[in-house]
Motif scaffolding. Structure first.
Motif, PDB file in Angstrom:
ATOM      1  N   ARG A 170     -15.867 -12.668   2.417  1.00 17.99           N
ATOM      2  CA  ARG A 170     -16.253 -13.761   1.526  1.00 17.99           C
ATOM      3  C   ARG A 170     -15.295 -14.946   1.591  1.00 17.99           C
ATOM      4  NH1 ARG A 170     -17.664 -10.284  -3.958  1.00 17.99           N
ATOM      5  NH2 ARG A 170     -19.537  -9.201  -3.137  1.00 17.99           N
ATOM      6  N   LEU A 171     -14.026 -14.682   1.315  1.00 19.24           N
ATOM      7  CA  LEU A 171     -13.072 -15.789   1.265  1.00 19.24           C
ATOM      8  C   LEU A 171     -12.824 -16.380   2.641  1.00 19.24           C
ATOM      9  CD1 LEU A 171     -10.383 -14.762  -1.392  1.00 19.24           C
ATOM     10  CD2 LEU A 171     -12.586 -15.900  -1.698  1.00 19.24           C
ATOM     11  N   VAL A 172     -12.920 -15.555   3.671  1.00 20.39           N
ATOM     12  CA  VAL A 172     -12.769 -16.067   5.032  1.00 20.39           C
ATOM     13  C   VAL A 172     -13.840 -17.117   5.307  1.00 20.39           C
ATOM     14  CG1 VAL A 172     -12.773 -15.496   7.485  1.00 20.39           C
ATOM     15  CG2 VAL A 172     -11.763 -13.900   5.839  1.00 20.39           C
ATOM     16  N   GLN A 173     -15.082 -16.789   4.954  1.00 24.17           N
ATOM     17  CA  GLN A 173     -16.180 -17.716   5.212  1.00 24.17           C
ATOM     18  C   GLN A 173     -16.087 -18.958   4.335  1.00 24.17           C
ATOM     19  OE1 GLN A 173     -18.143 -17.724   7.596  1.00 24.17           O
ATOM     20  NE2 GLN A 173     -19.837 -19.084   7.067  1.00 24.17           N
ATOM     21  N   ILE A 174     -15.711 -18.792   3.086  1.00 24.33           N
ATOM     22  CA  ILE A 174     -15.532 -19.943   2.203  1.00 24.33           C
ATOM     23  C   ILE A 174     -14.483 -20.896   2.777  1.00 24.33           C
ATOM     24  CG2 ILE A 174     -14.573 -20.640  -0.034  1.00 24.33           C
ATOM     25  CD1 ILE A 174     -16.010 -18.224  -1.247  1.00 24.33           C
ATOM     26  N   ALA A 175     -13.362 -20.341   3.215  1.00 24.66           N
ATOM     27  CA  ALA A 175     -12.296 -21.170   3.780  1.00 24.66           C
ATOM     28  C   ALA A 175     -12.752 -21.852   5.066  1.00 24.66           C
ATOM     29  CB  ALA A 175     -11.062 -20.316   4.039  1.00 24.66           C
ATOM     30  N   GLU A 176     -13.590 -21.179   5.812  1.00 21.87           N
ATOM     31  CA  GLU A 176     -14.098 -21.770   7.052  1.00 21.87           C
ATOM     32  C   GLU A 176     -14.991 -22.956   6.762  1.00 21.87           C
ATOM     33  OE1 GLU A 176     -13.988 -22.424  10.655  1.00 21.87           O
ATOM     34  OE2 GLU A 176     -13.666 -20.246  10.597  1.00 21.87           O
ATOM     35  N   VAL A 177     -16.004 -22.771   5.903  1.00 20.31           N
ATOM     36  CA  VAL A 177     -16.996 -23.832   5.700  1.00 20.31           C
ATOM     37  C   VAL A 177     -16.445 -24.986   4.866  1.00 20.31           C
ATOM     38  CG1 VAL A 177     -18.916 -22.227   5.955  1.00 20.31           C
ATOM     39  CG2 VAL A 177     -18.046 -22.731   3.661  1.00 20.31           C
ATOM     40  N   LEU A 178     -15.400 -24.729   4.071  1.00 19.71           N
ATOM     41  CA  LEU A 178     -14.809 -25.793   3.265  1.00 19.71           C
ATOM     42  C   LEU A 178     -13.620 -26.468   3.945  1.00 19.71           C
ATOM     43  CD1 LEU A 178     -14.967 -24.267  -0.343  1.00 19.71           C
ATOM     44  CD2 LEU A 178     -16.574 -25.833   0.767  1.00 19.71           C
ATOM     45  N   GLY A 179     -13.317 -26.059   5.159  1.00 27.51           N
ATOM     46  CA  GLY A 179     -12.255 -26.729   5.914  1.00 27.51           C
ATOM     47  C   GLY A 179     -10.848 -26.296   5.548  1.00 27.51           C
ATOM     48  N   PHE A 180     -10.696 -25.252   4.751  1.00 28.99           N
ATOM     49  CA  PHE A 180      -9.355 -24.828   4.350  1.00 28.99           C
ATOM     50  C   PHE A 180      -8.548 -24.320   5.543  1.00 28.99           C
ATOM     51  CE2 PHE A 180     -10.920 -23.554  -0.190  1.00 28.99           C
ATOM     52  CZ  PHE A 180     -11.177 -24.875  -0.472  1.00 28.99           C
ATOM     53  N   LEU A 181      -9.213 -23.642   6.484  1.00 25.63           N
ATOM     54  CA  LEU A 181      -8.480 -23.116   7.636  1.00 25.63           C
ATOM     55  C   LEU A 181      -7.858 -24.248   8.449  1.00 25.63           C
ATOM     56  CD1 LEU A 181     -10.844 -20.254   8.886  1.00 25.63           C
ATOM     57  CD2 LEU A 181      -8.894 -20.104   7.321  1.00 25.63           C
ATOM     58  N   ASP A 182      -8.613 -25.318   8.635  1.00 23.56           N
ATOM     59  CA  ASP A 182      -8.080 -26.474   9.366  1.00 23.56           C
ATOM     60  C   ASP A 182      -6.953 -27.137   8.592  1.00 23.56           C
ATOM     61  OD1 ASP A 182      -9.835 -26.200  11.531  1.00 23.56           O
ATOM     62  OD2 ASP A 182     -11.379 -27.421  10.572  1.00 23.56           O
ATOM     63  N   PHE A 183      -7.128 -27.273   7.280  1.00 20.08           N
ATOM     64  CA  PHE A 183      -6.117 -27.923   6.446  1.00 20.08           C
ATOM     65  C   PHE A 183      -4.785 -27.186   6.542  1.00 20.08           C
ATOM     66  CE2 PHE A 183      -3.823 -28.528   2.450  1.00 20.08           C
ATOM     67  CZ  PHE A 183      -3.868 -29.903   2.293  1.00 20.08           C
ATOM     68  N   PHE A 184      -4.806 -25.868   6.429  1.00 19.61           N
ATOM     69  CA  PHE A 184      -3.561 -25.105   6.458  1.00 19.61           C
ATOM     70  C   PHE A 184      -3.019 -24.966   7.874  1.00 19.61           C
ATOM     71  CE2 PHE A 184      -4.913 -24.133   2.212  1.00 19.61           C
ATOM     72  CZ  PHE A 184      -3.728 -23.941   1.514  1.00 19.61           C
ATOM     73  N   ALA A 185      -3.905 -24.929   8.867  1.00 18.27           N
ATOM     74  CA  ALA A 185      -3.429 -24.875  10.251  1.00 18.27           C
ATOM     75  C   ALA A 185      -2.619 -26.120  10.584  1.00 18.27           C
ATOM     76  CB  ALA A 185      -4.610 -24.735  11.210  1.00 18.27           C
ATOM     77  N   ALA A 186      -3.015 -27.265  10.033  1.00 20.50           N
ATOM     78  CA  ALA A 186      -2.277 -28.505  10.260  1.00 20.50           C
ATOM     79  C   ALA A 186      -0.912 -28.479   9.578  1.00 20.50           C
ATOM     80  CB  ALA A 186      -3.092 -29.694   9.755  1.00 20.50           C
ATOM     81  N   ARG A 187      -0.699 -27.495   8.723  1.00 15.07           N
ATOM     82  CA  ARG A 187       0.566 -27.389   7.987  1.00 15.07           C
ATOM     83  C   ARG A 187       1.308 -26.100   8.333  1.00 15.07           C
ATOM     84  NH1 ARG A 187      -3.049 -30.520   6.002  1.00 15.07           N
ATOM     85  NH2 ARG A 187      -2.441 -32.387   4.814  1.00 15.07           N
ATOM     86  N   GLY A 188       0.982 -25.542   9.500  1.00 12.05           N
ATOM     87  CA  GLY A 188       1.795 -24.466  10.052  1.00 12.05           C
ATOM     88  C   GLY A 188       1.291 -23.058   9.864  1.00 12.05           C
ATOM     89  N   LEU A 189       0.152 -22.875   9.180  1.00  5.51           N
ATOM     90  CA  LEU A 189      -0.385 -21.531   8.980  1.00  5.51           C
ATOM     91  C   LEU A 189      -1.534 -21.322   9.965  1.00  5.51           C
ATOM     92  CD1 LEU A 189      -0.320 -18.937   7.215  1.00  5.51           C
ATOM     93  CD2 LEU A 189      -2.074 -20.011   5.782  1.00  5.51           C
TER      94      LEU A 189
END
Length: 251
Positions: A170-189
């Protein structure tokens, strides 16, 4: 103050909403029950360090910076989707650090109150790296809150559909479609590390449950809520909070 809308788990069945729309006023009166204390002396940090670099993860899963033995303790319950919390982060946090935490007079503990599944995803992500990254990543979310929340307008339906997936997805998909993964990847995660954290149902459920239990026990009905030396205040912004810290002795 942004109100707590539902219990920690009930919102798994509720629609995703934009936190900005639920943000309340910051014009509340300041609680006069914080007792006046004697002025406390500044305390030097250990040689070669600063108090803002000192981090303790508390038993309540709060992330406390500053002198661990500071005579004045400040706790903030905050939501990572709360505009009023973002306002405090942008307008008061640097002064709090420079004038009160660095002096060793005040310690500052940040605890999450969860306002929805997207909020829980963010709370999980700021914990995903080293403990020391919790505060900087939280600040990055607040300082870029419009960017973080704007995908809810365009991809909210897709995020809502993610709630029908198995719990570890659930949270993986939410983070994917809302751009959270990209946001945090740009900050080192890295995205792989983020996905692993978001798939840990036991860990993210514990975050949500702590939010529910502590909010109930302490009467935290919205964010930000500040406690000084264990006393709940009505301060909702830095202009209201600073005089209370000074009244408690940080002067």
């Amino acid at each position: 103050m942004t109100p707590l809308r539902t219990s920690a788990f009930a919102w798994f069945a509720a629609p995703l909403v934009l936190a900005l729309a639920a943000c309340g006023s910051e014009d509340g009166t300041v609680d006069g029950e914080v007792p006046e204390g004697e002025a406390v002396a500044a305390v030097d940090a250990p040689e070669g360090t600063s108090w803002t670099e000192q981090l303790t993860v508390t038993a309540e899963d709060g992330y406390k910076i500053g002198n661990p033995d500071a005579p004045i303790t400040l706790i903030e319950y905050a939501s990572l989707t709360c505009p009023a919390c973002a306002s405090f982060a942008s307008s008061g946090l640097e002064k709090l650090k420079a004038d009160y935490i660095e002096t060793g007079q005040v310690s500052f503990e940040l605890r999450n109150q969860i306002h929805g599944p997207h909020d829980l995803a963010l709370a999980t992500l700021v914990r995903c790296g080293a403990d020391e990254s919790f505060h900087p990543l939280s600040d990055q979310v607040w300082l870029n809150l419009q960017e973080v929340l704007s995908p809810l307008q365009t991809n909210g339906a897709a995020a809502q559909q993610a709630m029908a997936l198995p719990e570890d997805q659930r949270l993986v998909q939410i983070a994917e479609v809302l751009g959270f993964l990209d946001f945090f990847a740009a900050r080192g995660l890295s995205k792989d590390q983020a996905r692993q954290c978001l798939a840990d149902q036991e860990s993210y459920s514990a975050i949500a449950e702590r939010s529910r239990v502590q909010s109930d026990e302490l009467g935290v009905t919205g964010t930000p809520t500040f406690f000084i030396n264990g006393r709940k205040t009505d301060a909702g912004n830095w202009a209201q909070l600073e005089p209370l810290l000074q009244r408690a002795g940080a002067r």
